[in-house]
Design an enzyme around this catalytic site. Structure first.
Site, PDB file in Angstrom:
ATOM      1  N   SER A   1     108.363  26.778  32.304  1.00 52.88           N
ATOM      2  CA  SER A   1     106.920  26.891  32.449  1.00 52.88           C
ATOM      3  C   SER A   1     106.605  27.375  33.853  1.00 52.88           C
ATOM      4  CB  SER A   1     106.273  25.520  32.223  1.00 52.88           C
ATOM      5  OG  SER A   1     104.981  25.477  32.771  1.00 52.88           O
TER       6      SER A   1
ATOM      7  N   CYS B   1      95.304  26.941  33.075  1.00 51.64           N
ATOM      8  CA  CYS B   1      95.653  25.865  34.006  1.00 51.64           C
ATOM      9  C   CYS B   1      95.600  26.353  35.452  1.00 51.64           C
ATOM     10  CB  CYS B   1      97.024  25.312  33.669  1.00 51.64           C
ATOM     11  SG  CYS B   1      97.058  24.466  32.073  1.00 51.64           S
TER      12      CYS B   1
ATOM     13  N   CYS C   1      95.868  33.109  28.218  1.00 57.06           N
ATOM     14  CA  CYS C   1      97.009  32.221  28.456  1.00 57.06           C
ATOM     15  C   CYS C   1      98.360  32.884  28.216  1.00 57.06           C
ATOM     16  CB  CYS C   1      96.829  30.940  27.658  1.00 57.06           C
ATOM     17  SG  CYS C   1      95.529  29.899  28.387  1.00 57.06           S
ATOM     18  N   ASP C   2      99.387  32.055  28.259  1.00 62.09           N
ATOM     19  CA  ASP C   2     100.750  32.474  28.573  1.00 62.09           C
ATOM     20  C   ASP C   2     101.280  33.690  27.816  1.00 62.09           C
ATOM     21  OD1 ASP C   2     100.353  30.049  29.822  1.00 62.09           O
ATOM     22  OD2 ASP C   2     102.424  29.435  29.628  1.00 62.09           O
ATOM     23  N   LYS C   3     101.239  33.686  26.497  1.00 64.71           N
ATOM     24  CA  LYS C   3     101.839  34.790  25.740  1.00 64.71           C
ATOM     25  C   LYS C   3     100.803  35.799  25.273  1.00 64.71           C
ATOM     26  CE  LYS C   3     105.483  32.578  26.412  1.00 64.71           C
ATOM     27  NZ  LYS C   3     104.775  31.516  27.124  1.00 64.71           N
TER      28      LYS C   3
ATOM     29  N   GLU D   1     110.473  26.602  26.822  1.00 63.52           N
ATOM     30  CA  GLU D   1     110.257  26.257  28.227  1.00 63.52           C
ATOM     31  C   GLU D   1     110.785  24.859  28.494  1.00 63.52           C
ATOM     32  OE1 GLU D   1     106.121  26.739  29.059  1.00 63.52           O
ATOM     33  OE2 GLU D   1     106.303  28.906  29.329  1.00 63.52           O
TER      34      GLU D   1
ATOM     35  N   ASP E   1     100.963  26.571  25.349  1.00 65.29           N
ATOM     36  CA  ASP E   1     102.310  26.130  25.701  1.00 65.29           C
ATOM     37  C   ASP E   1     102.346  24.667  26.127  1.00 65.29           C
ATOM     38  OD1 ASP E   1     102.842  28.805  25.281  1.00 65.29           O
ATOM     39  OD2 ASP E   1     104.254  28.941  26.938  1.00 65.29           O
TER      40      ASP E   1
END
EC number: 4.2.1.9
Length: 612
Positions: free
Chosen positions: A515, A193, A122-124, A489, A81
């Site tokens: 985000s 992150c 990570c995100d998704k 985002e 992202d």
């Protein structure tokens, strides 16, 4: 007892061809009696949170085979992202969640696997795999790649992360040298992150859902201790297979572990630790796959009674995930919630009979087990690297301060209401979401003037060109799941508002999302979205909007009659941006938009359209 699913392709004379192909992958006669456990890996060289996962699948595979299973690894896609941010690449991020969920389903069902180990980060990726696991409802264990170490630089007296680099880059007063120093220092190692952004939030929530092991969300990617999580995940996957297929124990199935109580536990944790607002989107989507009745109203109710016990970047600069781990990780937060009567301790997990048992074993304030204390002393080495398990640094002591430390007790909470809130009003009839953990208390009630932008791109341009002034409420619309499409985002607009000194002087409302790195009065997920006829599409420049977080309301200061008139006019024009956008929307994204629901439904596919 249920038969191994894999017998469909490994048993019987008519499966000779399939067995021949299995043999070509390395299987022997004795393997056809064992469970086939799929390893859904997400290694890619595009994403720092996944760049170190190349060998993790085979590490887990060897452990599965050692304990009586057959392991077969495959990969999913993974979108970064942060790299996709600020351009049309972000249109693909949320839709990738559905692709990941579908790809896991396709691989597992096509090959009749008996169980899954999900290697995400990570995100998704974690949400997509979670949706697939609950959809398939076969034994599963999650193990993530872990968070990266916080960045360090002589120019700052606190840990750095990606957002710091973005903010200084947009600040005209910062020299090129300072920007370069932050850029080179912000993301020093492999891993997700370093703050409580979406990736780390979701990996922590899998602990509360009972589907991953203690330490999954907080053990650093670089630390040697993380190897044991991968090995243990392999062992537990085999154990779960035996309990279900040999003993008929259905309690190990993910829908029985991730019950309604577990979803309430996960959301309670999320609110207590001030997680990313994206987690709401993903938990709602996962609940639908689990066939659990859990919606935005339930989240709203929890947000009113759960205190905030933990603050981590981007909500506070002092702490990152490595500090949460030192304070005992997620099971220390869960322990504090349990003692406050805010947790369902009878919910089960894949590693312990109940959440109560797990807390007794893993909460550092309750256990005297030296091995557990040593585990949570794992810390950063401060050496840039992309290699997993490459260091074994330990803090000299644990953070046991529950009054002023990283993790607080209920009595010493950062605030008595948690870090996430759901707002309702005539501008968002089905709700919108704000991360209160990142909002200064001075602007919990804010009345401002609407400044309309029909896309994130135009908003960024407007902010950088000083078109946004103190007292404005930036409205970014037609960026929802349908309208974007893809529900981008808005990290760049919020970061640029901060860099312009407007972080406490403005608000931002969007039908897009934020985000996990976002802070400030940033309200997303406005539902229904503009493209679906939501009232956010009726706001005009100069309208007054009142935001009242304590009373959970957001109100466009326009009469019902005027709104009705505007709706009639908008119906004639069609629900689309007033100004054309220079945005190419691919066939893949159009297909996503066709079925996408608004954020209050988790932005999942509209099954009614499929069933109809």
């Amino acid at each position: 007892m249920p038969d191994y699913r894999s017998k469909t392709s490994t048993h019987g004379r008519n499966m000779a061809g399939a067995r021949a192909l299995w043999r070509a992958t390395g299987m022997k006669d004795e393997d056809f009696k064992k469970p086939i456990i799929a390893i859904a890996n997400s290694f890619t060289q595009f994403v720092p949170g996944h760049v170190h996962l190349k060998d993790m699948g085979q590490l887990v595979a060897r452990e599965i085979e050692k304990h009586g299973g057959v392991a077969k690894e495959f990969n999913t896609i993974a979108v970064d992202d942060g790299i996709a941010m600020g351009h049309d690449g972000m249109l693909y991020s949320l839709p990738s969640r559905e692709i990941i969920a579908d790809s896991v389903e396709y691989m597992v069902n096509a090959h009749c696997a008996d169980a899954i180990v999900c290697i995400s980060n990570c995100d998704k990726i974690t949400p997509g795999m979670l949706m697939a696991a609950l959809r398939l409802n076969i034994p599963v264990v999650f193990v993530s790649g872990g968070p990266m170490e916080a960045g360090k630089t002589k120019l700052a007296n606190h840990g750095l992360d990606l957002v710091d680099a973005m903010v200084v880059a947009a600040d005209d007063s910062c020299s090129d040298e300072k920007v370069a120093e932050y850029e080179r220092s912000a993301c020093p190692t492999c891993g997700s992150c370093s703050g409580m952004f979406t990736a780390n939030s979701m990996n922590c929530l899998t602990e509360a859902l009972g589907l991953s092991l203690p330490g999954n969300g907080t053990t650093l990617a670089t630390h040697a201790d993380r190897e044991q999580l991968f090995l243990r995940a392999g062992r537990i996957a085999v154990e779960l297979c035996k309990r279900y297929y040999q003993d008929g124990d259905e309690s190990v199935l993910p829908r029985n572990v991730a019950s309604r109580k577990a979803f309430e536990n996960a959301m309670t944790l999320d609110i207590a630790m001030g997680g990313s607002t994206n987690t709401i989107l993903h938990l709602l989507a996962a609940a639908q796959e689990a066939e659990v009745d859990f919606d935005l109203r339930d989240i709203d109710a929890l947000s009113r009674k759960v205190p905030q016990l933990c603050k981590v970047a981007p909500n506070i600069q002092k702490y990152h995930m490595e500090d949460v781990h030192r304070a005992g990780g997620i099971f220390s937060i869960l322990g504090e919630l349990a003692r406050g009567g805010l947790l369902h301790t009878d919910a089960s997990t894949v590693h312990s009979p109940s959440m109560a048992d797990a807390i007794a074993e893993w909460d550092i304030t309750q256990t005297q087990d030296e091995a557990v204390h040593t585990f949570f002393k794992a810390g950063p080495a401060g050496i840039p690297t992309q290699v997993a398990f490459s260091q074994a640094t330990r803090w000299p002591s644990l953070d046991l301060d529950r009054a002023e430390g990283c993790i607080r007790s209920v009595e010493h909470a950062y605030s008595q209401e948690g870090g996430l809130a759901v707002l309702y009003g005539n501008i968002a009839l089905d709700g919108c979401v704000v991360k209160t953990a990142g909002v200064d208390e001075s602007i919990h009630v804010f009345e401002g003037t609407a400044k309309i932008f029909e896309s994130q791109d135009s908003a960024v341009k407007g902010i950088l060109n000083d078109e946004v002034k103190a007292g404005d409420i930036v409205i970014i619309r037609y960026e929802g799941p349908k309208g974007g499409p893809g529900m981008q985002e808005m990290l760049y607009p919020t970061s640029y508002l901060k860099s312009k000194g407007l972080g406490k002087e403005c608000a931002l409302l969007t039908d897009g999302r934020f985000s996990g790195g976002t802070s400030g009065l940033s309200i997303g997920h406005a539902s229904p979205e503009a493209a679906a006829g939501g009232a956010i599409g009726l706001v005009q420049d100069g309208d007054k909007v009142l935001i009242d977080i304590p009373n959970r309301s957001i109100q466009l200061q326009v009469s019902d009659e005027e709104l009705a008139h505007r709706r009639i006019e908008q119906d004639k024009k069609g629900w689309k941006p007033a100004q054309p956008r220079a945005r190419k929307v691919s066939t893949a994204l159009k297909a996503y938009a066709l079925l996408a629901t608004s954020a209050d439904k988790g932005a999942v596919r509209d099954k009614a359209m499929l069933d109809g």
